[in-house]
Structure formats: structure tokens, C-alpha cells
Design an enzyme around this catalytic site. Structure first.
Site, PDB file in Angstrom:
ATOM      1  N   HIS A  87      28.820  22.221  43.473  1.00 24.46           N
ATOM      2  CA  HIS A  87      28.327  21.551  44.684  1.00 24.46           C
ATOM      3  C   HIS A  87      29.287  21.663  45.867  1.00 24.46           C
ATOM      4  CE1 HIS A  87      24.877  19.858  42.605  1.00 24.46           C
ATOM      5  NE2 HIS A  87      25.683  19.570  41.594  1.00 24.46           N
ATOM      6  N   HIS A 363      31.932  37.674  42.524  1.00 22.36           N
ATOM      7  CA  HIS A 363      32.851  37.076  41.536  1.00 22.36           C
ATOM      8  C   HIS A 363      33.882  38.104  41.105  1.00 22.36           C
ATOM      9  CE1 HIS A 363      34.036  33.952  38.722  1.00 22.36           C
ATOM     10  NE2 HIS A 363      34.001  34.835  37.742  1.00 22.36           N
TER      11      HIS A 363
HETATM   12 FE1  DHE Z   1      38.281  33.795  35.416  1.00 25.88          FE
HETATM   13  C1  DHE Z   1      39.106  37.000  36.388  1.00 25.88           C
HETATM   14  C2  DHE Z   1      37.222  33.068  38.562  1.00 25.88           C
HETATM   15  C3  DHE Z   1      36.920  30.868  34.314  1.00 25.88           C
HETATM   16  C4  DHE Z   1      39.474  34.398  32.295  1.00 25.88           C
HETATM   17  N1  DHE Z   1      38.161  34.853  37.135  1.00 25.88           N
HETATM   18  C5  DHE Z   1      38.569  36.147  37.338  1.00 25.88           C
HETATM   19  C6  DHE Z   1      38.371  36.516  38.719  1.00 25.88           C
HETATM   20  C7  DHE Z   1      37.863  35.392  39.337  1.00 25.88           C
HETATM   21  C8  DHE Z   1      37.725  34.354  38.333  1.00 25.88           C
HETATM   22  C9  DHE Z   1      37.484  35.254  40.807  1.00 25.88           C
HETATM   23  C10 DHE Z   1      38.694  37.872  39.339  1.00 25.88           C
HETATM   24  C11 DHE Z   1      40.146  37.856  39.766  1.00 25.88           C
HETATM   25  C12 DHE Z   1      40.543  39.196  40.352  1.00 25.88           C
HETATM   26  O1  DHE Z   1      40.152  40.234  39.772  1.00 25.88           O
HETATM   27  O2  DHE Z   1      41.242  39.185  41.371  1.00 25.88           O
HETATM   28  N2  DHE Z   1      37.269  32.269  36.267  1.00 25.88           N
HETATM   29  C13 DHE Z   1      36.946  32.145  37.579  1.00 25.88           C
HETATM   30  C14 DHE Z   1      36.227  30.909  37.828  1.00 25.88           C
HETATM   31  O3  DHE Z   1      35.854  30.427  38.943  1.00 25.88           O
HETATM   32  C15 DHE Z   1      35.884  30.345  36.527  1.00 25.88           C
HETATM   33  C16 DHE Z   1      34.406  30.655  36.279  1.00 25.88           C
HETATM   34  C17 DHE Z   1      36.047  28.821  36.344  1.00 25.88           C
HETATM   35  C18 DHE Z   1      37.379  28.288  36.814  1.00 25.88           C
HETATM   36  O4  DHE Z   1      37.453  27.091  37.094  1.00 25.88           O
HETATM   37  O5  DHE Z   1      38.339  29.046  36.899  1.00 25.88           O
HETATM   38  C19 DHE Z   1      36.761  31.176  35.615  1.00 25.88           C
HETATM   39  N3  DHE Z   1      38.232  32.817  33.652  1.00 25.88           N
HETATM   40  C20 DHE Z   1      37.639  31.613  33.422  1.00 25.88           C
HETATM   41  C21 DHE Z   1      37.839  31.167  32.067  1.00 25.88           C
HETATM   42  O6  DHE Z   1      37.449  30.071  31.563  1.00 25.88           O
HETATM   43  C22 DHE Z   1      38.499  32.271  31.347  1.00 25.88           C
HETATM   44  C23 DHE Z   1      37.498  32.874  30.363  1.00 25.88           C
HETATM   45  C24 DHE Z   1      39.711  31.824  30.540  1.00 25.88           C
HETATM   46  C25 DHE Z   1      40.873  31.408  31.363  1.00 25.88           C
HETATM   47  O7  DHE Z   1      41.960  31.909  31.083  1.00 25.88           O
HETATM   48  O8  DHE Z   1      40.685  30.618  32.296  1.00 25.88           O
HETATM   49  C26 DHE Z   1      38.790  33.244  32.477  1.00 25.88           C
HETATM   50  N4  DHE Z   1      39.114  35.397  34.526  1.00 25.88           N
HETATM   51  C27 DHE Z   1      39.581  35.442  33.241  1.00 25.88           C
HETATM   52  C28 DHE Z   1      40.194  36.746  32.987  1.00 25.88           C
HETATM   53  C29 DHE Z   1      40.086  37.473  34.152  1.00 25.88           C
HETATM   54  C30 DHE Z   1      39.405  36.622  35.103  1.00 25.88           C
HETATM   55  C31 DHE Z   1      40.786  37.195  31.656  1.00 25.88           C
HETATM   56  C32 DHE Z   1      40.601  38.874  34.429  1.00 25.88           C
HETATM   57  C33 DHE Z   1      39.687  39.869  33.880  1.00 25.88           C
HETATM   58  C34 DHE Z   1      40.230  41.268  34.134  1.00 25.88           C
HETATM   59  O9  DHE Z   1      40.029  42.094  33.252  1.00 25.88           O
HETATM   60  O10 DHE Z   1      40.846  41.486  35.194  1.00 25.88           O
END
Ligand code: DHE
Length: 586
Positions: A87, A363
Site C-alpha cells: 500500500h 523488479h
Molecule cells: Fe530480493 C534480488 C527486491 C524478497 C533474495 N530482490 C532482488 C532485487 C530486488 C529485490 C529489487 C534485484 C536487485 C538487483 O539486481 O539490483 N526482494 C525484493 C523485495 O522487495 C522483496 C520481494 C521483499 C523485501 O522486503 O525485500 C524481496 N529477496 C527477497 C527474499 O525474501 C529473498 C528470497 C531472500 C532474502 O535473502 O531476502 C530474496 N533477492 C534475493 C536474491 C536476489 C534478489 C538472492 C539476487 C538474485 C540474483 O541472482 O541477482
């Protein structure tokens, strides 16, 4: 394109699609049948750091409902941690509906309390009936929403400079590597709830260092030199870690915002590592820093007009950020406005930004195999935006045909029939989409879904392959079925392209079972290759107070190679091999 009849499957995680507001709205009075706020709810952004900020009740009006400061603080914390992701921090709406007082007061207390209790098929979790919120908390939140929202503090240059630390000056850092680590094969492992990263030797599986980083640490990126690791916490804390030190450690740090998710360094020839950039959810901004010391140089707000409606959005969050290999530019994805910014970093005083209208709710994403095209999920619109980093133009918007594409950085491989493709899996269903990425050699397939087939189940977050591998790995950590979320599907790329009416076969690897963890419901997340592409590492992500693990699989035989367990491995999630992350190999 190959299409196949979708098998009659319980499309998994209707909750995912619902949470992300993909279905038609129904008002609370209809009290839809109960639905759980499945694991995907945890996947909506949670502003946990904002939740810790002290906020005052904004200008109280005579007819405001009574609420003590303590109650207000508690309600604000619950709101930031559970509601702001959908939200918006200021309640102006994001993927969820706006909750400004003109709307909430119109609907009134009973409506709000009912909505929070029962949720809606449009994606609002049933916070009350699922037990996530007590009756008292539901009452508290309904009253809170009748008050003006608090505006959390901004975070500008004074706050950044006050947080900025150069722990080891560049001139005092080692002139040569002081350890025997094969850095190219080092894995930076996010220890999410510990707020640390573990550096694990890809050859010996030994933990070489565990380093304190930001709160709810999120991702790691690597300098063009391969020497420095840049890690960002959800609290906006950036750690610059020197991998040449006898024991790798932090040489500089800075807090660039209150909520943040992305970090990168400049990678264009002649500009390698001169600059670093980080993107924040709150305040909505990106920050360009000195690449050697993290000194903040330029803060740019992303507040502005939504690309299609041309209406103002007060908090468009910075999602993924990449570094162009074709120009001295950062590529910044802005979630709520749907704009992709090509930021020319050659003159920060006269900043040139090319603003591309793409699609809302950008995203995560990654490059195609030539590293010219960037493919990024506009996940709640079910599309992949393709931009050309050589021409700074939108090349295509591709409907993936699945619900909520979530690629991570995606997976590049050469399909036996369609040639070079980039693959994404989906959060909202079990489909995997392949997009042609070769406009020269395969023009008919370029920027179209050339094939879509099914994996283990929905709730997938990451998909990965490697140039030296013939396998495509797909996880499903947010699937409510423990067996599925504890496994990984592996496709044989060389066997793809057969009978167009038959789905490619996959092998299921019981990764969580191989980890041998009896307690909890560990989820297997994010395949990551070692530097040679001969091994694939998986995180077995369990509760904070339960045992987790890293499972290593032999890419050729698909057999278990080893299980890395250590009490320091608390909630391991993302893993980043230094060489593959530095060179954008995926
Ligand atoms: Fe992430 C990448 C946002 C939850 C693990 N995550 C990203 C990116 C964004 C993002 C914008 C790309 C970054 C970049 O490339 O510059 N992630 C978010 C959220 O908004 C979300 C949905 C909830 C939050 O509050 O953060 C979220 N993400 C998670 C998790 O719950 C994960 C599964 C476990 C954790 O560690 O938090 C998680 N996100 C990851 C990982 C990447 C990632 C492992 C990088 C992937 C890659 O191969 O580069």
C-alpha cells in the site's frame, strides 16, 4: 512458439497472484472464503527497517480517533512491516490500493476491521482469520488507518555523511592479495536474518569469513576488478569488503537510505569501479558514490509521474540496478512509475538521464548472453521489458503468459531449435518462459516467448544455468507444498525442442532431503554455479533458530557432492560466486 495445453494443475499459489493484486477486487462485505496468507505474502516487500523508526502522530484533528503514542508507534511498525510493501509507505497505494484518510474515513472503522480480518480475493491477506494479527491488533490497525499516515524521515546528504565510514583508506589497503583464497571461486552467501554474509571457498567449502553487514542483508555485487564485494542490507547499509585482505573485511560503509535493495559498481571500460550506485525503497532515490571509498556524490530522487497514467507517485521504489557494458551508464529500474533510467555517470554535476517508459512494477532482471540487452520483469503486469543498452531504447515488452515472472537475473542458453534464449520462471504459477534473444541469427524468435513449459510448481524465485552446463535449474521456495519447496527441477537443455506437444522432461532433486535437516520446513532457494560451472549450490533456508545448510550438486551427474552445515549459516538465501557475478555469467 511452442505452446502446450496447460495441464489441469492446482495452479499453485493462487495466493501469490492474489497477494499481488492480480485478480478483480471484491469488497470485504462479501467475506470471500478464507484463504491463507501463504508464504508469498512474506515475499511482498516488508519495510522492516522503517518499522523501527520512531514516528509521531501527525497533526491530530478534533474528531480523530483517540490513540496513544505507544499504540500509534505499534500500529506504524505493523503497517511498515506488513502493509507498506503493497500500500506504500505513505499509503498512496503501490501494488495494493491507496489507504489515504479520504478513502478510509469514507469506508469507516467496521469496513476496515472486516477487510483486515478476512482479506479479499484481490490479494489482501486475511490477517485476522489467518492468525497473523490478533483481534486487538486488527482493532488497532483499523483505528490507525483512520488517522493521517506518518511520513517517515527523509535520508539526504547530512544523514549519509554522518553514517559514512572509511575503515581502511585506499592508500592503506594491501598492494597485493594477502590470502590464499581462490577469489574467483569464492561464494558470498547472504545470511539474511543474521545481517551477515559468509564467504565460502568454492574449492574447499570452508567458511573463510563471516562479516557483519546491514540488517536483513539482501544482495552482493562484485567490483569490475573482482577484488571488492559490495553488499546491501534492507536497512540501506552498504558494506564494501576487500577480498585481498588477509581475512576479507569491510573497508568502507555508508547508509544510503532507510529501506534499500540494490547495489552495483561502474563497469564501462575506462570507468571500472570509479563509481558505485545503490537504490532505495525509502526514501525513493538512488545514490552515486565514489567507487573506492563510498563517499556519497549524488543523490537523485525517483519521485515523479507514472509512465502511462502521467499522475504523480510519491514513492516509486528503486528495484534492480545494472551496469552497462556498452556505455558509461547505470541502468536503474523504478518500480511504481514503470520507468527504466539510463544514468550517464560521466558528469555528475550535469547528470544526463535517458528515461525509458517501460511498464509498472519493475523488479528483477538480467542481461542476455551478449550483455547488450537487459530483460527485466514488470512482475505484477506479467511482462518482461527488454531494453537495448547500446541504443538506450525499449526493444520490446513481452507478455510471458505466466503469473508474476520472477527471473532473478534470468538464465541464458542456446536452445536446440530457437537459438539463444533467456528464461524466467514465475511466482504465481509453475510455468517457465523462454524468450528469444538473437535478433540477428533468429529474427523470427527475437523478443517473443518461443516456448513455455512447466516446472515443479509455482512459487519459483530463481532460475539458473551456466555456459559450461547443459542443465537449467528452477527452484520453487514459495510453494506451499513442502516437498516442492524443498526440491529443484532440472531440465536437460539438449533434450529441449522435441515434440512441440510434449513438455520437456525434468529431473527432481530432493535438495532439502539431501540436507538432512529434521526440523522446520526448509525452503530451497537460488541455484548458483561455481566459477567453472561444474557445481551448483543451493541454500536450504530454514527458520532463524533452526538449522539451515548449503547443498552442493555435481552439475554433470546431478548427484549430491556435499552438504555445508555450520551454526554460523543462519537463514542462508542468496549466493553470489565472485567470477560469475562480476562478469554477469548466468
Ligand atoms: Fe530480493 C534480488 C527486491 C524478497 C533474495 N530482490 C532482488 C532485487 C530486488 C529485490 C529489487 C534485484 C536487485 C538487483 O539486481 O539490483 N526482494 C525484493 C523485495 O522487495 C522483496 C520481494 C521483499 C523485501 O522486503 O525485500 C524481496 N529477496 C527477497 C527474499 O525474501 C529473498 C528470497 C531472500 C532474502 O535473502 O531476502 C530474496 N533477492 C534475493 C536474491 C536476489 C534478489 C538472492 C539476487 C538474485 C540474483 O541472482 O541477482
Amino acid at each position: 512458439m511452442t505452446t502446450r495445453a496447460r495441464p489441469a494443475r492446482t495452479v499453485l499459489l493462487g495466493t501469490v497472484a492474489l497477494f499481488l493484486g492480480l485478480a478483480a477486487p471484491v469488497i470485504a462485505e462479501d467475506k470471500p472464503k478464507d484463504h491463507t496468507d501463504g508464504p508469498a505474502a512474506a515475499y511482498e516487500p516488508s519495510m522492516t527497517t522503517l518499522g523501527q523508526i520512531q514516528v509521531e502522530i501527525p497533526g491530530r484533528k478534533p474528531d480523530d480517533p483517540v490513540m496513544t503514542q505507544e499504540e500509534f508507534q505499534k500500529a506504524a511498525t505493523i503497517y511498515f512491516e506488513r502493509c507498506a510493501g503493497c500500500h506504500g509507505v505513505l499509503r498512496k497505494g503501490a501494488t495494493g490500493k491507496p489507504l489515504t484518510t479520504d478513502i478510509t474515513r469514507e469506508n469507516g472503522y467496521d469496513y476496515l476491521a472486516s477487510f483486515i480480518t478476512y482479506g479479499s480475493p484481490a490479494g489482501m491477506p486475511n490477517w485476522g482469520t489467518s492468525g497473523a494479527l490478533s483481534e486487538e491488533d486488527v482493532d488497532l490497525m483499523a483505528r490507525y488507518l483512520l488517522l493521517e499516515p506518518p511520513a517517515p524521515p527523509e535520508w539526504g546528504m547530512p544523514e549519509m555523511l554522518a553514517s559514512w565510514k572509511v575503515v581502511v583508506k585506499p592508500e592503506d589497503r594491501p598492494k597485493e592479495k594477502m590470502n590464499d583464497i581462490d577469489i574467483d571461486n569464492l561464494m558470498s552467501v547472504t545470511l539474511r536474518d543474521a545481517g551477515q554474509v559468509a564467504l565460502i571457498d568454492g574449492g574447499t567449502y570452508e567458511i573463510k569469513a563471516v562479516i557483519d553487514t546491514g540488517y536483513a542483508v539482501h544482495i552482493s555485487r562484485i567490483s569490475a576488478s573482482g577484488r571488492y564485494l559490495f553488499v546491501i542490507g534492507r536497512d540501506g547499509l552498504v558494506n564494501m569488503i576487500d577480498l585481498w585482505m588477509e581475512t576479507p573485511g569491510t573497508v568502507a560503509s555508508i547508509k544510503i537510505g532507510i529501506e534499500a535493495r540494490s547495489i552495483e559498481t561502474s563497469k564501462f571500460e575506462g570507468w571500472e569501479d570509479k563509481l558505485a550506485i545503490a537504490g532505495a525503497y525509502w526514501p525513493p532515490q538512488y545514490v552515486i558514490m565514489d567507487g573506492d571509498t563510498l563517499e556519497p556524490k549524488k543523490i537523485v530522487s525517483t519521485r515523479g509521474m507514472i509512465y502511462d497514467e502521467q499522475t504523480y507517485h510519491p514513492e516509486p521504489r528503486v528495484a534492480s540496478i545494472l551496469s552497462s557494458h556498452f556505455k558509461p551508464e547505470f541502468i536503474v529500474n523504478v518500480k511504481e512509475t514503470g520507468k527504466i533510467l539510463f544514468v550517464d555517470y560521466t558528469d555528475l554535476k550535469n547528470l544526463k538521464v535517458t528515461e525509458i517508459e517501460a511498464e509498472r512494477f519493475l523488479h528483477d532482471g538480467g542481461f542476455d548472453s551478449t550483455k547488450r540487452y537487459f530483460l527485466v520483469a514488470a512482475n505484477q503486469r506479467g511482462k518482461i521489458a527488454v531494453v537495448d543498452t547500446k541504443e538506450d531504447k525499449l526493444t520490446a515488452l513481452v507478455e510471458t503468459g505466466g503469473q508474476t515472472p520472477h527471473p532473478g537475473r534470468g538464465a541464458n542458453f542456446t536452445h536446440p531449435v530457437y537459438g539463444p534464449v533467456w528464461a524466467t520462471s514465475h511466482l504465481g504459477d509453475e510455468s517457465i518462459a523462454l524468450i528469444g534473444t538473437d535478433p540477428e541469427g533468429h529474427p523470427d524468435q527475437a523478443w517473443k516467448v518461443v516456448d513455455s513449459f512447466f516446472g515443479l510448481g509455482g512459487g519459483s524465485l530463481f532460475i539458473k544455468t551456466h555456459p559450461n552446463s547443459t542443465h537449467l535449474y528452477v527452484d520453487a521456495p514459495l510453494n506451499p507444498d513442502a516437498e516442492i519447496s524443498g526440491s529443484v527441477a532440472v531440465f536437460d537443455i539438449t533434450a529441449m525442442g522435441g515434440d512441440p506437444n510434449v513438455d520437456p522432461e525434468y529431473t527432481t532433486l530432493p535438495i532439502a532431503e539431501w540436507a538432512g535437516i529434521p526440523e522446520g520446513q526448509p525452503r530451497v532457494v537460488q541455484p548458483e554455479f561455481n566459477k567453472d560451472g561444474t557445481e551448483v549450490w543451493f541454500s536450504v533456508w530454514n527458520g532463524k533458530d533452526q538449522e539451515s545448510a548449503i547443498v552442493v550438486v555435481d552439475d554433470k551427474t546431478l548427484e549430491l557432492k556435499t552438504v555445508i552445515k555450520d551454526p554460523r549459516l543462519v537463514t542462508p538465501t542468496g549466493k553470489f560466486n565472485v567470477l560469475n557475478t562480476k562478469d554477469d555469467v548466468y
